[in-house]
Design a protein around this motif. Structure first.
Motif, mmCIF file in Angstrom:
data_model
loop_
_atom_site.group_PDB
_atom_site.id
_atom_site.type_symbol
_atom_site.label_atom_id
_atom_site.label_comp_id
_atom_site.label_asym_id
_atom_site.label_seq_id
_atom_site.Cartn_x
_atom_site.Cartn_y
_atom_site.Cartn_z
ATOM 1 N N UNK A 177 48.918 27.330 26.360
ATOM 2 C CA UNK A 177 47.877 26.336 26.610
ATOM 3 C C UNK A 177 48.083 25.149 25.668
ATOM 4 N N UNK A 178 48.398 24.001 26.237
ATOM 5 C CA UNK A 178 48.588 22.799 25.420
ATOM 6 C C UNK A 178 47.228 22.140 25.183
ATOM 7 N N UNK A 179 47.001 21.680 23.957
ATOM 8 C CA UNK A 179 45.736 21.023 23.623
ATOM 9 C C UNK A 179 45.643 19.675 24.340
ATOM 10 N N UNK A 180 44.558 19.481 25.072
ATOM 11 C CA UNK A 180 44.323 18.211 25.767
ATOM 12 C C UNK A 180 43.651 17.212 24.829
ATOM 13 N N UNK A 181 42.661 17.661 24.065
ATOM 14 C CA UNK A 181 42.008 16.835 23.045
ATOM 15 C C UNK A 181 41.209 17.761 22.139
ATOM 16 N N UNK A 182 40.829 17.265 20.983
ATOM 17 C CA UNK A 182 40.018 18.059 20.052
ATOM 18 C C UNK A 182 39.186 17.123 19.179
ATOM 19 N N UNK A 183 38.140 17.722 18.576
ATOM 20 C CA UNK A 183 37.234 16.986 17.678
ATOM 21 C C UNK A 183 36.673 15.719 18.328
ATOM 22 N N UNK A 184 36.239 15.862 19.572
ATOM 23 C CA UNK A 184 35.597 14.755 20.278
ATOM 24 C C UNK A 184 34.078 14.914 20.141
ATOM 25 N N UNK A 185 33.423 13.959 19.471
ATOM 26 C CA UNK A 185 31.989 14.050 19.194
ATOM 27 C C UNK A 185 31.222 13.182 20.206
ATOM 28 N N UNK A 186 30.240 13.803 20.866
ATOM 29 C CA UNK A 186 29.431 13.085 21.839
ATOM 30 C C UNK A 186 27.945 13.230 21.502
ATOM 31 N N UNK A 187 27.213 12.166 21.809
ATOM 32 C CA UNK A 187 25.760 12.172 21.645
ATOM 33 C C UNK A 187 25.138 12.056 23.040
ATOM 34 N N UNK A 188 24.562 13.143 23.493
ATOM 35 C CA UNK A 188 24.012 13.196 24.854
ATOM 36 C C UNK A 188 22.498 13.052 24.759
ATOM 37 N N UNK A 189 21.962 11.983 25.345
ATOM 38 C CA UNK A 189 20.528 11.686 25.241
ATOM 39 C C UNK A 189 19.894 11.642 26.624
ATOM 40 N N UNK A 190 18.820 12.415 26.817
ATOM 41 C CA UNK A 190 18.107 12.406 28.089
ATOM 42 C C UNK A 190 17.245 11.159 28.191
#
Length: 223
Positions: A88-101
């Protein structure tokens, strides 16, 4: 005496003219009679037209017995179809998201796209966060809880197979969920199917908005 001779010659010439005129008149009457007779004859029948030969009929093309099959999209790989020992090759890592309703109500959530990844808003995406503190995470993808960001793709596949979670799930700080994206959707987008880890970093509420801070890590699923 001379006068008598001239008179006789004139008489002879006159008689000759009368004879010639009579002969000419007779010929003219004969010609008229012949013309009239000819005109009275019925015309010979015209040659019957030869009917045109019918054009040869075009050969009838029979429909092919073999219909062209419409290829169905590739079947979405399930966890059991994926080898846990694959690379399994890493596609991305340590991606920080702020999800607000938008509001602390159902139907006013915010969606996340796992391919980029990014917050796209609305309620159409790989994952949707709704309501507030803690709110709810909804998805149509296979998912399970794993031990954390240090878990492996094999752990993810095993947990989805043996202890899958049911959407919606309640997020909690420190929890990590594993998602398996759709192979069909990935192919339609021109990308790859992925295993995605989502770790909940924090949950807050502000001004009737639910806020979910998450960290993402993803692997490409081998073909």
């Amino acid at each position: 005496m001379v006068t008598l001779v001239v008179a006789v010659l004139a008489l002879v010439v006159g008689l000759a003219g009368i004879v010639i005129a009579a002969i000419a008149l007779g010929r003219s009457d004969k010609a008229t009679t012949l013309a009239t007779s000819a005109n009275g004859r019925p015309l010979p029948p015209a040659d019957a037209e030869t009917p045109a030969a019918p054009e040869p009929a075009s050969p009838t093309t029979e429909p092919s017995d073999t219909a062209t099959e419409t290829l169905e999209p590739g079947v979405t790989a399930s966890p059991g179809d994926i080898s846990p020992t694959a690379e399994f090759a890493i596609a991305y890592q340590d991606q920080h998201l702020r999800v607000q309703t938008e509001k602390c109500l159902s139907g006013w959530g915010a969606a996340v796209d796992f391919d980029e990844p990014r917050v796209i808003g609305g309620t159409e995406g790989d994952m949707v966060y709704e309501q507030c503190n803690p709110g709810a995470v909804q998805t149509g993808l296979p998912l399970a809880e794993v031990s954390g960001q240090s878990a492996t793709p094999a752990d993810c596949l095993e947990n989805i197979r043996t202890t899958p979670a049911q959407s919606p799930v309640a997020p909690a700080e420190g929890l990590t969920f594993c998602f398996l994206t759709s192979r069909n959707d990935a192919a339609a987008r021109g990308t790859t199917q992925k295993l995605v880890f989502v770790t909940v970093d924090s949950i807050t509420e502000k001004n009737d908005h639910g806020i979910l801070n998450i960290t993402l890590r993803a692997w490409n699923v081998p073909e």
